[in-house]
Design a protein around this motif. Structure first.
Motif, short mmCIF file in Angstrom:
data_model
loop_
_atom_site.label_atom_id
_atom_site.label_comp_id
_atom_site.label_asym_id
_atom_site.label_seq_id
_atom_site.Cartn_x
_atom_site.Cartn_y
_atom_site.Cartn_z
N LYS B 43 0.73 -1.18 -0.06
CA LYS B 43 -0.08 -0.11 -0.06
C LYS B 43 0.76 1.18 -0.04
O LYS B 43 0.64 2.13 -1.04
N THR B 44 1.76 1.32 0.84
CA THR B 44 2.65 2.48 1.03
C THR B 44 3.63 2.61 -0.26
O THR B 44 3.73 3.60 -0.77
N THR B 45 4.15 1.43 -0.66
CA THR B 45 4.81 1.39 -1.71
C THR B 45 4.05 2.09 -3.14
O THR B 45 4.64 2.94 -3.79
N PHE B 85 2.85 10.86 5.27
CA PHE B 85 3.47 9.89 5.21
C PHE B 85 3.08 8.96 6.63
O PHE B 85 2.64 9.36 7.39
N GLN B 86 3.51 7.69 6.24
CA GLN B 86 2.94 6.71 7.37
C GLN B 86 3.88 6.86 8.58
O GLN B 86 3.43 6.99 9.66
N ILE B 87 5.22 6.91 8.42
CA ILE B 87 6.20 7.15 9.31
C ILE B 87 6.29 8.61 9.44
O ILE B 87 6.73 9.16 8.36
N LEU B 171 -3.49 9.89 1.67
CA LEU B 171 -3.40 9.83 3.08
C LEU B 171 -2.83 8.48 3.69
O LEU B 171 -3.64 7.41 3.37
N ASP B 172 -1.57 8.31 4.34
CA ASP B 172 -1.21 7.02 4.79
C ASP B 172 -1.57 6.77 6.28
O ASP B 172 -0.69 7.31 7.17
N GLU B 173 -2.24 6.08 6.65
CA GLU B 173 -2.82 6.07 7.95
C GLU B 173 -2.80 7.19 8.80
O GLU B 173 -1.85 7.46 9.75
N PRO B 174 -3.52 8.09 8.46
CA PRO B 174 -3.35 9.42 9.11
C PRO B 174 -3.97 9.48 10.56
O PRO B 174 -3.20 10.12 11.56
N SER D 138 7.91 -2.52 5.71
CA SER D 138 6.50 -2.04 5.63
C SER D 138 6.31 -1.41 7.14
O SER D 138 6.85 -2.10 8.14
N GLY D 139 5.64 -0.31 7.19
CA GLY D 139 5.36 0.14 8.60
C GLY D 139 4.73 -0.98 9.58
O GLY D 139 5.25 -0.95 10.77
N GLY D 140 3.87 -1.63 9.26
CA GLY D 140 3.45 -3.01 9.86
C GLY D 140 4.51 -3.95 10.31
O GLY D 140 4.71 -4.46 11.51
#
Ligand SMILES: Nc1ncnc2c1ncn2[C@@H]1O[C@H](COP(=O)(O)OP(=O)(O)OP(=O)(O)O)[C@@H](O)[C@H]1O
Ligand SMILES: Nc1ncnc2c1ncn2[C@@H]1O[C@H](COP(=O)(O)OP(=O)(O)OP(=O)(O)O)[C@@H](O)[C@H]1O
Ligand SMILES: [Mg+2]
Ligand SMILES: [Mg+2]
Lengths: 332, 252, 388, 236, 286
Positions: B43-45, B85-87, B171-174, D138-140
């Protein structure tokens, strides 16, 4: 709040500048004049370095390259042609073009190389310039270097002192404006987080190149003034020592503060002067370099963010107004 | 239906591991799409490909019919694709306000101005404050971003994205790590933007209730491949999704 | 440590002569930095020289002599700063110095600007009395060409094949160029010129090429700590019938030349080479003052510089006007620990004796000792005139 | 003493000149899962960091198995059997998954090997990316690695900061299972925003607000008390 | 052919010598990410103290051991007083280690005087063998051997223990390593001590190699060590040995075949490597 503070700062600077401007007319010491001239020249150089290190977060070990280009351009022009003001201006122009071009190319490489690797690349590039200056003997007379005449106007030390002072103040103001401009704020963002700056829609490379060129050209101008003050140039202008000087002055004064670069340059030059004078008083100071080293160490221990950096944090702490925190530029 | 963003056969491989595998989607204008999928599904990729942080090994990305596959992240942002960003990914040693102000400045197109003091653009600061207020972070405007608590950084992240006012919001896991109490407020913001009706939003989330609440459509990534794409209801019924992604949680 | 930097004149009699002001001499030397040992030799020599030339009275033609020492740190910018201070603040009448060629070159224009005599010692670059010359400059030290001529005189003959090895910077390049000129004049043939990185740790390639060229002699121009001697020995250059020749350096560096025992070359000075009264005095006095140390390579140079100044003052009757002094000093001869020196009128280079020597092991001495083969007369070592 | 494994008594913590914790007190009983709840910026993470000695308490006491640990260095605290899953995961980005685990492992014995098997079974993804640098996960996956690193040692107490963040629902379930499985050997202090998770596995809860513990009770109570939920958690 | 062998052999020896200089720096700079400008100082102290002990005791081996111990001692002191407060802050590291460098090299002059000091190998390592046209200098063979031993030793330390891993982890996230029960402070000190010891070893071995030591040798060679660490790939121990050999060989061959470039060879090599492979020749990608 901050604005007022800023104004007070500017006021202090103006007072000091005015004082320095009048100094040669009231105080007769040529020696001090020369020392101050030296301080001004290195202040310019250190400020140009601060733009890279403190504001853009680029560490370069090869800043001497631009300094040297400036010094040699001036030297060669003065040696080859008549030492007139026209030739002087031509030399300045050449320096700007050359340093601008080289710093543009070097700036392009920031794209490819990060931190240590970029630092080492600049080290090697300035090393190559050193070799070039050594080897292109018809132009440079090798490492012994050569002397040259300077335009009439600059022979008088007071005139030259004033020139350097004016240039230094101008560079300070220009850089102050530059770093506080919207563009300058983006530079700081790049220092903090390059990738995020990019995704905010800023073309990081353009900014890095802008900073690199600005810094390179100013360093070249410092080199010009240096050469004129000595009326002599040799390969030492490309040496690592010159870069280290800029580095030390910037760090001692406080990275990312500009004024710190000036204070650092003043401090190092004066400490140097006093310590060598002391060498005449007591044999212990014949090894004054040890004390110099100790000063560096103590500065880190007691002024971890440089003199200006640490003092401004302290004064801010004293005021204890967490709500209106002043923006802080961190060292490192 | 004219699509705003379209990908064809989009793939990326990291040294033998295909993280996004031939994904073709099409997102219409003013659409709200959610992406779900197990951890490491890509997903993030996929976001990184859309926003230009990564270049696909295969496939194309179109934005308003234009091929933007070769665009840099900067140019995509300028074209109107913004992301969070997620992180958490902010400017640690700048103040919260300055973080957002930079985004506002970029949005206003003031990029190379070097002759004036930045304070001259007072409106930027006011606007930045507005965004901070929106995400309930205005009381922290003077803090250095690095000193924020995790949830606060997430809010800052969102504020920065919103300040860019891009047409597309990725939006990545806001709301990851945001407190129960504050999630509704952020949801409210997102909803409002959706309701304003002039934005296209793509959202990655693991919080199913949120997805069901907001999405026009949901796509499911699985081992890099597009497993399903449909209305939230359809997706919830999908058995693979239930067994491999949701588990038994919804039973309660 | 005994070298006080600014020595007040010893209180001798205190009898005020009619001439008011003392004569001031500013001495620039490396007291720190790469050439600090050279600087210290010069300073000792200079102080002894003043003593000797004034019979300990520290006055000439009735005027007191004072000298002020400044450390150039072996950096040109510091040299300029200190020289200006000496000229402007201390209002010195003479400059003396300095240890490095670059420092010296940087200061030369100041002598002209302030119209003061500068006696250059011990910097050796040819450009001092060549391209960078101005009429206020007097070079009491020998220059690189003189070294080269001496080096050539020691080994070059008709039909001799010579290879050279030098560090790849001005000093080495100039030295070899001058040597080549002199050696060819004497009928020798230069079969190979090798230049090495002065900071190199490995000289294999250079030595290999020299060996391949099969010369009779290998003439080495070298300065600095990092030297090729050990590797020349390790690579058995001498065993291959190639004789080594070079200039003998100061005592500290001589001790690194153990592997070269037996080599023939030249030297500027070694304390038991010159046979004259002044040198005897110098050696004795030096030992007395500096707990048994003998004078080193550049000590007599410092002394010669001092003597030449005092002699000039005596002749000018204490007059320090530069133009007058220049007239006095041009062509002036003066006695030094190395015998008679003469400032050549054309370029103010002091013509002086150098020594063809052989390095030998001596009992009780920790380093190889230069033993005299013959003295090379001032005429013999006179370098070409290059100041126009 | 009593059977409290961990006890915080009026703990105060300063960061720089900021007074972050202004009186946090709670007790953790052996074998229980204690959940810390509260708004963003309330001080939950700081509380965990204070226990670990990463942000030492300036006042008050932290007692672990009857021993005051508030002034011990972090590594000593960790050695006493306290594991930590930090909020930001703390992955060593340049090290591979394997190396991340190796740094964590304190004892190279059979027990550890067994636990390792269990972990890899729990998070098969880690095994799949065993040789991949942690920074590229990945984050997870990073979150899983961070949890795995804490699980691999035999800990009496585990401090876990928002484990569910970024994890797919099915993995959250697994993590919950794992915590329940470990309960008999390991006591847990959990910061969690996922109320479903917190309420399923928590035994006790404490609510932190503005650097203070403002309320506590059993999870059961909280689950049933709508008013408390609304007041402290903004949920109904 | 003889020529090639000669050049290669001596290039290899020089490379190994450079490796010995750089080995300590790969740990301190490459692994611990400390910009240690005082490295040259530690190195020069190793040379002076080691050769002094050698001259006092007459035993080269004792001299070497003495140098290493001096390095350890200086390493501990340096780490504790100078480096510890500035981990992770390059700007401060530059300033404080440059300060230390000045102190260290000037102290050498105070203790041993400003003049250069001769150094020669013990009799059993003096001289050379000649086989056909190939000259093999005994001391260089010795250097090559020591280089391999050190390489193997450090490689063992890094591969067979957790130390290398822990240090890298500690640089990336110090807090987390501690939270995993590791006293990272002590590990850092240990590694720094080893690095300083190796620097000192490099110094004492360089003496008889070039025949002379002087107070400026630290600064002169430190840059070379930095070059090697960077082109080898930061923290890549194997990389730095290969890079050192590459530097040695290219110096040797360039000086023979392209003498005009020999002054520039190291800088050129570094520039080319960095431009072509930004992460260093043997560094991991990224
Ligand atoms: N730069 C990279 N290099 C190598 N592998 C990568 C890189 N970026 C991501 N990956 C891998 O690609 C896969 C997909 O990662 P991605 O971050 O897209 O997952 P995700 O769907 O966002 O998962 P999560 O829900 O955990 O955030 C993962 O297995 C990850 O390890
Ligand atoms: N280094 C720091 N300097 C200044 N303030 C800090 C620092 N670290 C944390 N704070 C502040 O301390 C408060 C508590 O932070 P903490 O991280 O403990 O909150 P939290 O309860 O874990 O929040 P979240 O749910 O968002 O993770 C916050 O207001 C934060 O801004
Ligand atoms: Mg993700
Ligand atoms: Mg938290």
């Amino acid at each position: 709040m901050r604005l007022i503070q800023g104004n007070r700062m500017t006021a202090i600077i103006l007072v000091v500048a005015a004082f320095l401007l009048l100094l040669p007319f009231v105080y007769e010491s040529r020696n001090l004049l020369i020392l101050l001239t030296q301080v001004f020249v290195f202040s310019i150089f250190a400020m140009s370095y601060d733009l890279l290190l403190g504001f853009t977060g680029i560490v370069s070990f090869g800043h001497a390259m631009f300094f040297g280009i400036g010094a040699y351009s001036m030297g060669i022009f003065m040696k080859r042609f008549e030492p007139t003001l026209t030739v002087f201006l031509l030399a300045v122009l050449t320096t700007i073009v050359l340093t601008g071009f080289v710093s543009f190319l070097v700036g392009l490489l920031t794209l490819r190389l990060k931190s240590h690797f970029y630092a080492m690349l600049t080290l090697s590039l300035s090393g190559l310039f050193l070799v070039l200056a050594e080897k292109w003997r018809t132009m440079t007379y090798g490492n012994d270097g050569f002397t040259f005449r300077v335009p009439e106007l600059f022979i008088d030390r007071t005139n030259f002192y004033l020139l350097c002072l004016v240039v230094m103040v101008a560079v300070f103001l220009i850089l102050k404006r530059f770093t506080n401009s919207p563009l300058g704020r983006v530079l700081q963002a790049i220092r903090e987080n390059e990738q995020r700056t990019e995704s905010l829609g800023f073309q990081v490379l353009h900014y890095k190149i802008a900073a690199s060129v600005m810094s390179g050209v100013l360093a070249g101008i410092a080199g010009i003034l240096y050469a004129i003050s000595l009326r002599f140039v040799n390969t030492s202008v490309f040496a690592m020592d010159i870069t280290l000087d800029a580095l030390l002055m910037t760090i001692i004064g406080g990275v990312g503060t500009l004024i710190g670069a000036i204070i650092g340059a003043g401090l190092i030059e004066f400490a140097h002067h006093w310590l060598t004078e002391l060498a005449k008083e007591h044999w212990i100071f014949e090894r004054w370099i040890i004390f110099f080293g100790i000063i560096y160490i103590l500065v880190v221990m007691f002024f971890p963010r440089g003199i200006v950096g640490t003092l401004s944090t302290l004064s801010w702490k004293r005021k204890q107004q967490p709500a209106v925190k002043k923006e802080e530029k961190i060292a490192g | 239906m004219s699509s705003l963003i379209e990908t064809t056969d989009l793939s990326i491989t990291f040294g033998g591991h295909t993280a996004v595998d031939a994904v073709s989607i099409s997102v219409p204008e003013k659409h709200f799409k959610s992406i779900i999928g197990p951890n490491g599904a890509g997903k993030t990729t996929f976001f990184n490909l859309l926003s230009g942080q990564l270049t696909p090994t295969q496939g194309k990305i179109y934005y308003r019919g234009k091929d933007i596959t070769k665009f840099s992240p900067t140019n995509r942002t300028r074209a109107g694709i913004g992301r969070s960003f997620q992180i958490t990914n902010v400017f640690p040693n700048l103040t919260v306000l300055e973080n957002v102000r930079l985004a506002v400045q970029s949005q206003a197109g003031i990029r190379y101005q070097m002759l004036f003091h930045y304070k001259k653009y007072r409106t930027f600061e006011e606007k930045a404050l507005e965004w901070l207020r929106l995400v309930l972070l205005d009381d922290k405007k003077g803090s250095l971003a690095s000193n924020l608590a995790h949830g606060e950084k997430r809010k800052l992240e969102i504020a920065m994205l919103l300040a860019l006012e891009t047409e597309v919001l990725l939006l990545d896991e806001p709301t990851a790590g945001m407190s129960l109490e504050e999630v509704p407020a952020i949801l409210e913001v997102i909803k409002r933007i959706k309701e304003q009706g002039n934005r296209t939003i793509i959202l990655i989330e693991h919080k199913m209730d949120m997805i069901l609440d907001l999405s026009d459509s949901v796509m499911v990534l699985f081992n890099g491949r597009l497993l399903a794409d449909g209305t939230p209801e359809e997706i919830m019924k999908n058995e693979t999704v239930q067994s491999a992604y949701l588990g038994g949680l919804l039973d309660e | 440590s005994s070298d006080k930097s600014s020595s007040e004149p010893k209180d001798n009699g205190g009898k005020k002569t009619e001439n008011k002001e003392p004569i001031k001499i500013g001495v620039l030397a490396s007291k720190t930095g790469a050439l600090e040992s050279y600087g210290k030799q010069t300073l000792r020599g200079f102080e002894l020289g003043l003593d000797y030339a004034t019979d300990g009275k520290m006055e000439a033609a009735g005027r007191k002599i004072e000298f002020i020492v400044e450390d150039t740190e072996t950096k040109p910018e510091v040299a300029v700063q200190k020289a200006t201070k000496l000229l402007e603040e201390d209002k010195v009448d003479f400059l003396v110095g300095s240890s490095s060629s670059a420092d010296t070159l940087a200061v030369l224009p100041l002598a002209e600007e302030y119209k003061k005599i500068m006696v250059v010692e011990p910097a050796a670059a040819d450009s001092i009395t060549g391209s960078e010359f101005n009429k206020y400059i007097f070079h009491s030290a020998r220059n690189s060409s003189q070294d080269a001529v001496a080096g050539a005189a020691a080994i070059a003959k008709k039909g001799v094949k010579i290879a050279t090895l030098a560090p790849d910077y001005s000093f080495g390049r100039d030295g070899v160029a001058a040597f080549k000129e002199a050696a060819v004049k004497l009928g020798a043939e230069i079969v190979k010129e090798e230049y090495a990185d002065p900071a190199a740790t490995d000289f294999t390639s250079n030595i290999q090429k020299i060996v391949d060229a099969k010369p009779d002699y290998l003439f080495v121009v070298w300065a600095g700590a990092n030297s090729p001697w050990k590797q020349i020995a390790d690579m058995k250059v001498q065993e291959k019938g190639i004789k080594i020749s070079t200039g003998a350096p100061d005592i500290a560096a001589l001790s690194t030349m153990e592997p070269l025992i037996g080599m023939e070359g030249f030297t500027v000075y070694y304390h038991d080479l010159p046979k004259n009264k002044i040198n005897d005095w110098l050696v004795e006095e030096h030992k007395k003052r500096f707990n048994g140390d003998v004078p080193d390579l550049f000590t007599p140079g410092g002394m010669s510089a001092a003597i030449s100044i005092v002699e000039a003052l005596k002749k000018s009757n204490g007059e320090t006007d530069a133009d007058k002094l220049i007239k006095t000093m041009e062509g002036m001869s003066f006695e030094t620990p190395k015998g008679k020196m003469t400032y050549r009128p054309e370029d103010h280079q002091a013509l002086q004796a150098l020594y063809a020597i052989k390095l030998e092991k001596k009992d009780g001495v920790a380093y190889p000792v230069p033993v005299l083969i013959r003295e090379l007369t001032p005429d013999e070592t006179a370098p070409p005139i290059r100041n126009n | 003493m009593n059977n409290d494994l961990l006890k915080l008594d009026k703990v105060e913590t300063h960061i720089g000149q900021y007074h972050i914790l202004q009186g946090v007190s709670f007790e953790v009983k052996k074998g229980e899962v204690t959940v810390l709840l509260g708004r963003n910026g309330a001080g939950k993470t700081t509380t965990l960091r204070t226990i670990m000695g990463l942000k030492p308490a300036s006042k008050g006491s932290v007692t672990f198995k009857g021993e005051a640990i508030q002034s011990l260095p972090t590594y000593t605290i960790a050695k006493k059997g306290i594991g930590y899953v930090p909020e930001d995961q703390g992955i060593f980005a340049g090290l591979t998954v394997e190396e991340n685990m190796r740094v964590a492992i304190q004892k190279d014995d059979e027990e550890t090997a067994k636990r390792m098997d269990w972990i890899l079974h729990l998070f098969p993804d880690l095994k799949r990316f065993w040789k991949k640098p942690g920074g590229l996960l990945s984050g997870g996956q990073k979150q899983m690695l961070s949890i795995a690193r804490a699980y691999v040692n035999e800990n009496e107490l585990l401090l876990i900061d928002e484990p569910s963040k970024g994890l797919a629902p099915i993995v959250v379930e697994k993590v919950m299972d794992s915590i329940i499985q470990m309960k008999d050997q390991t006591t847990i202090v959990l910061v969690e925003q996922n109320f479903m998770m917190a309420s399923t596995i928590g035994d006790q809860f404490y609510i932190i607000d503005d650097g203070r513990t403002v309320s506590h009770g059993s999870m059961k109570q909280l689950k049933e008390n709508e008013e408390m939920k609304r007041k402290y958690l903004g949920i109904a | 052919m003889d020529l090639i062998i000669n050049l290669a052999l001596n290039g290899l020896a020089t490379g190994m010598l450079i490796f010995l200089l750089a080995a300590g720096l790969t740990l301190i700079f490459g692994l611990m990410d400390v910009l240690n400008f005082a490295h040259g100082g530690l190195f020069a102290w190793g040379a002076y103290s080691g050769l002094w002990i050698y001259s006092q005791t007459g035993s080269f081996i004792i001299g070497i051991i003495g140098a290493i111990l001096t390095g350890f001692l200086l390493g501990i002191i340096t780490e504790k007083w100078i480096i510890k407060p500035v981990y992770g802050n390059h700007v401060q590291q530059i300033l404080i280690t440059l300060g230390l460098m000045l102190v260290l090299s000037e102290m050498l002059k105070v203790i041993w005087g400003p003049n250069q000091i001769t150094a020669s190998p013990p009799d059993y390592l003096k001289g050379s063998w000649e086989l056909g046209g190939v000259i093999i200098i005994k001391y260089r063979v010795f250097i090559i051997l020591v280089g391999f031993v050190i390489f193997a030793g450090v490689q063992f330390l890094l591969k067979k223990t957790k130390i290398g891993l822990v240090v890298r982890a500690g640089v990336m996230n110090k807090e987390m390593v501690q939270a995993l029960g590791i006293n990272i402070q002590r590990v850092f000190m240990f590694v720094f001590m080893i690095g300083a010891g190796m620097a000192a070893l490099g110094g004492v071995l360089l003496g008889p190699y070039s025949g002379v030591i002087h107070a400026g040798m630290g600064m002169e060679f430190a840059i070379l060590a930095f070059i090697v660490v960077v082109i080898g790939g930061m923290g890549n121990f194997k990389g730095s040995v290969l890079a050192a050999i590459l530097v040695g060989l290219s110096g040797s061959f360039m000086a023979y075949y392209v003498p005009d470039l020999s002054l520039a060879v190291n800088m050129l090599l570094m520039a080319i490597v960095l431009i072509i492979r930004p992460q260093g020749l043997f560094g991991a990608k990224g």
